[in-house]
Structure formats: C-alpha cells, structure tokens
Design an enzyme around this catalytic site. Structure first.
Site, PDB file in Angstrom:
ATOM      1  N   THR A 136     -17.571  -8.023  29.103  1.00  0.00           N
ATOM      2  CA  THR A 136     -17.897  -7.205  27.934  1.00  0.00           C
ATOM      3  C   THR A 136     -17.359  -7.916  26.708  1.00  0.00           C
ATOM      4  OG1 THR A 136     -15.839  -5.927  27.973  1.00  0.00           O
ATOM      5  CG2 THR A 136     -17.656  -5.089  29.294  1.00  0.00           C
ATOM      6  N   HIS A 159      -5.948   2.322  30.033  1.00  0.00           N
ATOM      7  CA  HIS A 159      -7.283   1.750  29.868  1.00  0.00           C
ATOM      8  C   HIS A 159      -7.687   1.222  31.237  1.00  0.00           C
ATOM      9  CE1 HIS A 159     -10.736  -0.338  28.342  1.00  0.00           C
ATOM     10  NE2 HIS A 159     -10.234  -1.535  28.609  1.00  0.00           N
ATOM     11  N   ASP A 219      -2.383  -2.112  28.856  1.00  0.00           N
ATOM     12  CA  ASP A 219      -1.181  -1.301  28.694  1.00  0.00           C
ATOM     13  C   ASP A 219       0.048  -2.038  29.236  1.00  0.00           C
ATOM     14  OD1 ASP A 219      -2.614   1.237  27.816  1.00  0.00           O
ATOM     15  OD2 ASP A 219      -3.535   0.869  29.762  1.00  0.00           O
TER      16      ASP A 219
END
Length: 316
Positions: free
Chosen positions: A234, A179, A127
């Site tokens: 990830t 986030h 963000d």
C-alpha cells in the site's frame, strides 16, 4: 526545547511508501526543503531528481534533494519508512524481526546528528516501532509518534461513505488501538452529520437496512491486507496520511488525529504506544483526548495494549 523552523523534512527510506509520501509532501507544498535518505544512495538521488523535475508545475516550489544523516541536525521532522514489502497473507507484527534492526540503526544515526525535532514512525509494526524509537532516541514522548490508526480511521470514513453514498468527510469518529488485527472501531464516537451513526441508521432503515456496522468494521480491518494481496503493498493511503500529519505538525494546526503515542495513565494504560485521538502541535503529540469509551471498547483497547506490549519485550 524543540526549535521549529517549519521548513525542513527528512524522509528515511525511499521505497514505495517513502517515495509516495515525498510526492504528497511536494504536491501539497508543505515545506521549503525535503531531504531523501536511503541505504541505496542512487535510489534516493533518482527519486529526488524525479520529484524536482516537475517543480515548474507545482503550486509551490519545494527544494528536493538526496542527503545523509547529517541533514537531520536542523530538520523539523524526520519520517521513518524503512522496511520491506509485506508478504501476502502476512501481518504487520510479522515484520517486527526484519524491521527492528533497520529502525534501530536509523534512530541511532538520526540522533547522532544532533536532531531535536519530531520523529514520525511509519514502519510496521508501527506501534511497537514508535515505542522502540522513543526508548532508543531518548526524546520526550511528545517528539516521537507513529501514524497509528489515522489511516484506519480514514478507511472507516471512506467505507461508511461508500455504504451510505455520502461524502466521507461528513463522518466523525475513530478507529483505535493497534494498527493491526486488534484494532477496533469505537462506535460510541462515530457520527454522520453530527448524529450518532447508530441513530442515523435507525432513522433511515428504509434506505440503509442492509448496512451493517460489523461488516463495516471488518472491511476497515482487512482493507489494507486486500490491497497488499492485489498490488503487493500500500502506498497512496499511507502517503496521504503521512502528509496530513506532517502538515498538522509543521504548520502547528492543533488538529486531533488518532496517532500512535505513549499512554501514561490514560485509559489506565502505561508504557505502550497505541492509536488514540491526540492533539498535534508544532512540538508533536501533545494532549491525549481521553474519550468516554463503553466497557466493550475499553476491553478491546486493553487487549490491543497487551498485544503491543508483549511484542515490545526484549527489544532493548
């Protein structure tokens, strides 16, 4: 005015996230040409060759090659994934000091090429980095967006599917805000098979008495950190998310996705990028779908906005 040729995507950063996003784009045949840029040119070349070598067995051939920032000039989309693998037990905001210099340099070189397409920010804290890229690039707000809470929303639906044994694609609703740790599930928007999720649980207490919305929300918030702790990063979930956003923009699908976009009066917030449901078109992030959140959800959104804004101070 954005000119969309619907044929060229550039990914900057060929680490675990960038290379997996490239693989997702290629396997789905989303564009005609995919260009990979990396500080280590040999890495970009190797990834491009590896992706291109299996072209005979793909449904659609995507021309993949390594390039440089001049390739951004006529690109429809530039995806920015630069950064490092987050340390265990770290937060996304903790990556700000390391990432901001990289992102600033990338944005400057992308814009120097004459680029006038859509920037999709993936680098964390996403963000803050999306806001920074918007400010630094000078592009209209529609043309800069971050992946926001799109992955978090997908995680929420996956976890509800795990808890109920139903296909997660039956779940509607959104995770919103940052986030990161201040994200929240807007439970007033969550439904299963068209029925409000709270009502679904109440009507099926004999089957789902052990299902807790608080536990689902906490699992959604912490799932990424657990993955990082176990495998040091990830890549698959975020790569699928990037590919989905690329497809939605490149193909002008006009889907509503909770990307990180500029709030300019929506939810009474200004000058901040947050993950909110947004209509995506060929020119990027268009109308924000302003939901009727309850008071508790609005307070959580404002809290997220304060945190993100605080981290944006002093970056320019």
């Amino acid at each position: 005015m954005v000119t969309m040729n619907r044929n060229k995507v550039v990914i900057v950063g060929t680490g675990q996230v960038g290379s997996t996003a490239a693989y997702a784009i290629v396997t789905h045949g989303l564009c005609n040409e995919l260009v990979l840029i990396d500080h280590f040119a040999e890495k970009a070349i190797a990834e491009a060759h590896d992706l291109d070598d299996g072209s005979e067995f793909q449904d659609r051939h995507v021309k993949v090659h390594a390039g440089d920032y001049s390739d951004c000039k006529d690109a429809d989309i530039v995806v920015i994934t630069v950064g490092r693998k987050p340390p265990a037990n770290s937060t996304r905001m903790a990556e700000l000091g390391f990432t901001v210099g990289l992102v600033g340099d990338v944005v400057d070189q992308v814009m120097a090429s004459g680029f006038n397409g859509v920037i999709i920010m993936v680098s964390n804290p996403v963000d803050v980095m999306a806001w920074y890229a918007w400010k630094r690039s000078g592009l209209p707000r529609t043309q800069v967006l971050g992946t926001g809470t799109a992955l978090d929303t997908s995680r929420l639906k996956t976890i509800i599917g795990e808890e109920t044994g139903l296909d997660p694609r039956n779940v509607g609703g959104f995770v919103m805000g940052e986030h990161g740790n201040s994200q929240f599930t807007a439970w007033s928007t969550v439904s299963l098979g068209g029925k409000p999720f709270s009502r679904f649980l109440a009507d099926n207490q004999d089957r789902f008495s052990s299902v807790s919305t608080a536990e689902i929300e906490e699992k959604t918030r912490t799932r990424g950190n657990e993955i990082v702790a176990a495998k040091h990063g990830t890549n698959y979930g975020i790569a699928s998310t990037v590919a989905g956003i690329v497809q939605t923009v490149l193909w002008d699908e006009r889907r509503i996705v909770p990307v990180s976009t500029l709030l300019d009066g929506e939810y009474c917030e200004h000058d901040v990028f947050l993950g909110v449901p947004t209509e995506l078109r060929a020119n990027g992030a268009n109308e924000i779908v302003e939901l009727e959140l309850n008071d508790e959800e609005l307070a959580k959104l404002h809290h997220s906005a304060e945190l993100v804004r605080e981290h944006c101070k002093g970056l320019l």
